[in-house]
Design an enzyme around this catalytic site. Structure first.
Site, PDB file in Angstrom:
ATOM      1  CE  LYS A  75      -5.457   2.304   1.099  1.00  0.00           C
ATOM      2  NZ  LYS A  75      -3.988   1.530   1.593  1.00  0.00           N
ATOM      3  CG  ASN A  76      -1.697   3.755  -0.892  1.00  0.00           C
ATOM      4  OD1 ASN A  76      -2.249   3.821   0.280  1.00  0.00           O
ATOM      5  ND2 ASN A  76      -1.719   2.766  -1.708  1.00  0.00           N
ATOM      6  CG  ASP A 101      -2.490  -1.233  -4.876  1.00  0.00           C
ATOM      7  OD1 ASP A 101      -2.135  -0.222  -4.782  1.00  0.00           O
ATOM      8  OD2 ASP A 101      -1.820  -2.450  -4.492  1.00  0.00           O
ATOM      9  CB  ILE A 114       3.648  -5.788  -7.490  1.00  0.00           C
ATOM     10  CG1 ILE A 114       3.722  -4.676  -8.525  1.00  0.00           C
ATOM     11  CG2 ILE A 114       3.916  -5.368  -6.520  1.00  0.00           C
ATOM     12  CD1 ILE A 114       5.356  -4.460  -9.182  1.00  0.00           C
ATOM     13  CB  CYS A 117      -3.992  -6.045   2.682  1.00  0.00           C
ATOM     14  SG  CYS A 117      -4.780  -5.019   2.810  1.00  0.00           S
ATOM     15  NE  ARG A 177       2.443  -5.781   1.859  1.00  0.00           N
ATOM     16  CZ  ARG A 177       1.072  -5.143   2.224  1.00  0.00           C
ATOM     17  NH1 ARG A 177       0.285  -4.354   2.579  1.00  0.00           N
ATOM     18  NH2 ARG A 177       1.361  -3.340   0.876  1.00  0.00           N
ATOM     19  CG  LEU A 214      13.908  -3.085  -0.337  1.00  0.00           C
ATOM     20  CD1 LEU A 214      12.807  -2.789  -1.108  1.00  0.00           C
ATOM     21  CD2 LEU A 214      15.777  -3.054  -0.613  1.00  0.00           C
ATOM     22  NE  ARG A 255       3.893  -2.972   3.348  1.00  0.00           N
ATOM     23  CZ  ARG A 255       5.346  -3.884   3.531  1.00  0.00           C
ATOM     24  NH1 ARG A 255       5.103  -4.038   4.796  1.00  0.00           N
ATOM     25  NH2 ARG A 255       6.615  -3.650   3.122  1.00  0.00           N
ATOM     26  NE  ARG A 298      -6.303  -1.035   6.645  1.00  0.00           N
ATOM     27  CZ  ARG A 298      -5.508  -1.788   5.756  1.00  0.00           C
ATOM     28  NH1 ARG A 298      -5.240  -2.938   5.221  1.00  0.00           N
ATOM     29  NH2 ARG A 298      -3.976  -1.077   5.511  1.00  0.00           N
TER      30      ARG A 298
HETATM   31  C1  EPZ Z   1       2.743   0.032  -1.375  1.00  0.00           C
HETATM   32  O1  EPZ Z   1       2.754  -0.498  -0.255  1.00  0.00           O
HETATM   33  C2  EPZ Z   1       0.600   0.678  -1.229  1.00  0.00           C
HETATM   34  N1  EPZ Z   1       0.454   0.687  -0.022  1.00  0.00           N
HETATM   35  C3  EPZ Z   1       0.721  -0.856  -1.669  1.00  0.00           C
HETATM   36  O2  EPZ Z   1      -0.963  -0.518  -1.426  1.00  0.00           O
HETATM   37  C4  EPZ Z   1       0.250  -1.058  -3.245  1.00  0.00           C
HETATM   38  O3  EPZ Z   1       0.658  -2.050  -3.793  1.00  0.00           O
HETATM   39  C5  EPZ Z   1       2.450  -0.813  -3.758  1.00  0.00           C
HETATM   40  O4  EPZ Z   1       3.294   0.087  -2.769  1.00  0.00           O
HETATM   41  C6  EPZ Z   1       2.968  -1.352  -4.580  1.00  0.00           C
HETATM   42  O5  EPZ Z   1       2.698  -0.261  -4.595  1.00  0.00           O
HETATM   43  C7  EPZ Z   1       0.583   1.822   0.831  1.00  0.00           C
HETATM   44  O6  EPZ Z   1       1.757   2.832   0.626  1.00  0.00           O
HETATM   45  C8  EPZ Z   1       0.521   2.574   2.187  1.00  0.00           C
HETATM   46  P1  EPZ Z   1       6.090  -1.426  -1.474  1.00  0.00           P
HETATM   47  P2  EPZ Z   1       4.431  -1.081  -0.049  1.00  0.00           P
HETATM   48  O7  EPZ Z   1       7.020  -1.646  -1.018  1.00  0.00           O
HETATM   49  O8  EPZ Z   1       4.777  -0.045  -0.187  1.00  0.00           O
HETATM   50  C9  EPZ Z   1       8.500  -5.370  -1.759  1.00  0.00           C
HETATM   51  C10 EPZ Z   1      -3.150  -1.121  -1.564  1.00  0.00           C
HETATM   52  O9  EPZ Z   1      -4.105  -1.561  -1.715  1.00  0.00           O
HETATM   53  N2  EPZ Z   1       9.611  -5.129  -1.080  1.00  0.00           N
HETATM   54  O10 EPZ Z   1       6.496  -0.729  -2.650  1.00  0.00           O
HETATM   55  O11 EPZ Z   1       4.506  -1.973   1.359  1.00  0.00           O
HETATM   56  C11 EPZ Z   1       7.538  -5.783  -1.720  1.00  0.00           C
HETATM   57  O12 EPZ Z   1       7.817  -7.081  -0.913  1.00  0.00           O
HETATM   58  C12 EPZ Z   1      -1.777  -0.909  -0.990  1.00  0.00           C
HETATM   59  O13 EPZ Z   1      -3.744   0.595  -0.915  1.00  0.00           O
HETATM   60  C13 EPZ Z   1      10.800  -5.379  -0.429  1.00  0.00           C
HETATM   61  O14 EPZ Z   1      11.476  -6.637  -0.758  1.00  0.00           O
HETATM   62  O15 EPZ Z   1       5.042  -2.303  -1.199  1.00  0.00           O
HETATM   63  C14 EPZ Z   1       6.670  -6.352  -2.746  1.00  0.00           C
HETATM   64  O16 EPZ Z   1       7.042  -7.333  -4.046  1.00  0.00           O
HETATM   65  C15 EPZ Z   1      -1.591  -2.653  -0.903  1.00  0.00           C
HETATM   66  N3  EPZ Z   1      11.191  -4.668   0.980  1.00  0.00           N
HETATM   67  C16 EPZ Z   1       7.404  -4.556  -3.469  1.00  0.00           C
HETATM   68  O17 EPZ Z   1       8.827  -4.784  -2.938  1.00  0.00           O
HETATM   69  C17 EPZ Z   1      11.026  -3.846   1.336  1.00  0.00           C
HETATM   70  O18 EPZ Z   1      11.740  -3.854   2.059  1.00  0.00           O
HETATM   71  C18 EPZ Z   1       6.916  -3.333  -3.504  1.00  0.00           C
HETATM   72  O19 EPZ Z   1       6.275  -3.115  -2.455  1.00  0.00           O
HETATM   73  C19 EPZ Z   1       9.799  -2.886   0.504  1.00  0.00           C
HETATM   74  C20 EPZ Z   1       9.130  -4.247  -0.389  1.00  0.00           C
END
Ligand code: EPZ
Length: 419
Positions: A22-23, A306, A328, A116, A121, A125, A92, A398
């Site tokens: 999915k991701n 996850d 995370i 979610c 979130r 960045l 997202r 989803r």
């Molecule tokens: C991806 O989300 C995945 N979703 C998430 O999977 C997964 O939990 C996450 O990566 C971490 O591995 C998809 O790929 C669609 P991040 P993402 O940016 O990209 C902070 C599932 O269950 N952050 O790696 O949104 C954020 O708040 C889903 O399949 C900022 O501060 O996650 C978090 O604490 C849930 N500013 C950390 O970074 C930003 O601009 C990691 O988030 C972006 C992120």
């Protein structure tokens, strides 16, 4: 509203095949906008996030043929229209339209992403990277407006303050047609990032270092079409491994890349879970006594955030006590009160979950609060005595392809009903 009804306690056995990630696919579909001809994706999972993204692509003018696990995307007639908030807010990953529209048209108007409820979130960045590449970012109404003086973005040297999967992929997508070189430092290293880079490079992009913490992209003029096989979903695989250990009497899980799950499998082995690792499959035997362990999530290749929720029902069935700390997402604990309703000795204090096993679960009416919390409740329902009714299962649909069919084929007594 849809509900999943499970009559628990049935021994699960047989074979299940993991679907495409999915991701990864939620980034591959928007990335196809960058191509000058048809992009074909094979191994696409049957999940509602794919349907939502296809709907958005067609709204923008792409021609999409979806047959079985294959998506044929012709992006040539995509118009750079504002992408409506009601469609974008469904998931997202719709933020990948920022990167792909900016990369193709040098500007974009896209609603804010949904997803979610795992706590805050932000997408700061992502936006910081686009600004570094020359985009002006403004927030008007419910949309983000990304504009550039001459519909052109330029390569930049970007340091990610936080390791972010989405920001890494989105920057890579925007950079492939930018003028000049982009370097992404402190990049995320997830396998899905490599999968997106593989698609883009096969379209003619020049990306190096995907999967490491420094990714270099040299912009090119044009990107042609290609055909791409989506990598297996390591989170779905980890979910089935946990349920096979919790409620299985010998389950063969196919289309699994062991190297994507090393930290997770090490934790299961620490618990005493007996598995046989094959080249692209894992055989999980019926388990006897398991030891409680503690889990702390971290960016790949660490223990995936996850997977902490889907693993929890197995953890609470083990002997002893342990903690689960999600570094995370500090609020990824909404499954805890639902599991406690089912009899689990589990509680959460901020992002620190504590449990005492073994807990014997009883079927109850519970609700899914997010995708992976829902998966944890499905596993708990399979383990519990009696009937479990899970509401809000749209979350689960989803991200888990054909979950009812896959579990029924293993002998689960599980049905999807519409309220
Ligand atoms: C991806 O989300 C995945 N979703 C998430 O999977 C997964 O939990 C996450 O990566 C971490 O591995 C998809 O790929 C669609 P991040 P993402 O940016 O990209 C902070 C599932 O269950 N952050 O790696 O949104 C954020 O708040 C889903 O399949 C900022 O501060 O996650 C978090 O604490 C849930 N500013 C950390 O970074 C930003 O601009 C990691 O988030 C972006 C992120």
């Amino acid at each position: 509203m849809k509900k999943i009804i499970i009559n628990g306690g049935k021994p699960l056995k047989g074979e299940v095949s993991v679907s495409g990630a999915k991701n990864s696919v939620v980034a591959l579909i928007p990335a196809a906008i960058l191509a000058d001809d048809v992009v074909v994706l094979d191994g696409v999972p049957n999940i509602s996030d794919v349907d939502s993204l296809v709907d958005i692509m067609e709204t923008m003018g792409a021609k999409v043929v979806h047959s079985g696990e294959t998506l044929e995307i012709d992006p040539r007639s995509v118009q750079n229209i504002p992408v409506p908030y009601d469609k974008i807010s469904r998931l997202r990953a719709s933020y990948y339209f920022y990167g792909s529209l900016l990369g193709r048209f040098g500007q974009a108007v896209v609603g804010l992403p949904g997803g979610c409820d795992l706590g805050p979130r932000p997408i700061d960045l992502h936006l910081k990277a686009f600004e570094a590449m020359g985009a002006d970012v403004s927030y008007e109404g419910e949309s983000m407006h990304l504009t550039t003086p001459h519909q052109t973005i330029y390569g930049a040297h970007i340091y990610m303050d936080t390791v972010s999967v989405g920001a890494t992929i989105n920057t890579m997508i925007a950079a492939v047609k930018a003028q000049g070189r982009t370097v992404i430092e402190n990049a995320a290293r997830e396998p899905e990032i490599i999968d997106v880079a593989t698609l883009l490079n096969n379209m003619g992009a020049r990306i190096r270092g995907a999967g490491t913490d420094v990714i270099t992209v040299d912009g090119v003029e044009k990107l042609h079409g290609t055909r791409h096989q989506v990598i297996p979903d390591r989170i779905e695989a980890g979910t089935y491994i946990a349920l096979a250990a919790a409620a299985g009497e010998g389950v063969h899980i196919k289309n699994v890349l062991y190297e994507h799950l090393e930290s997770y499998i090490a934790k299961l082995e620490e618990m005493g879970v007996r598995m046989t690792i094959e080249e692209d499959a894992i055989y999980v035997e019926k388990q006897s006594s398991l030891r409680a362990v503690s889990v702390k999530t971290s960016p790949y290749p660490g223990f995936a955030t996850d997977l902490q929720q889907p693993l929890t029902p197995l953890l609470i069935s083990a002997e002893g006590q342990g903690t689960i700390v999600d570094t995370i997402y500090e609020k990824r604990i909404n499954h805890v009160p639902e599991l406690a309703k089912m009899g689990a000795a589990i509680s959460a204090d901020k992002n620190r979950i504590t449990y005492q096993g073994p807990s014997h679960l009883r079927g109850r009416a519970v609700k899914a609060t997010d995708l992976r919390a829902g998966a944890a409740l499905v596993i708990a329902g399979l383990m519990a005595d009696g009937q479990t009714q899970i509401s809000n299962v749209e979350f689960i649909l989803r991200g888990y392809s054909n979950i009812i069919e896959k579990l029924s084929a293993l002998g689960a007594d599980i049905h999807l009903v519409t309220d």
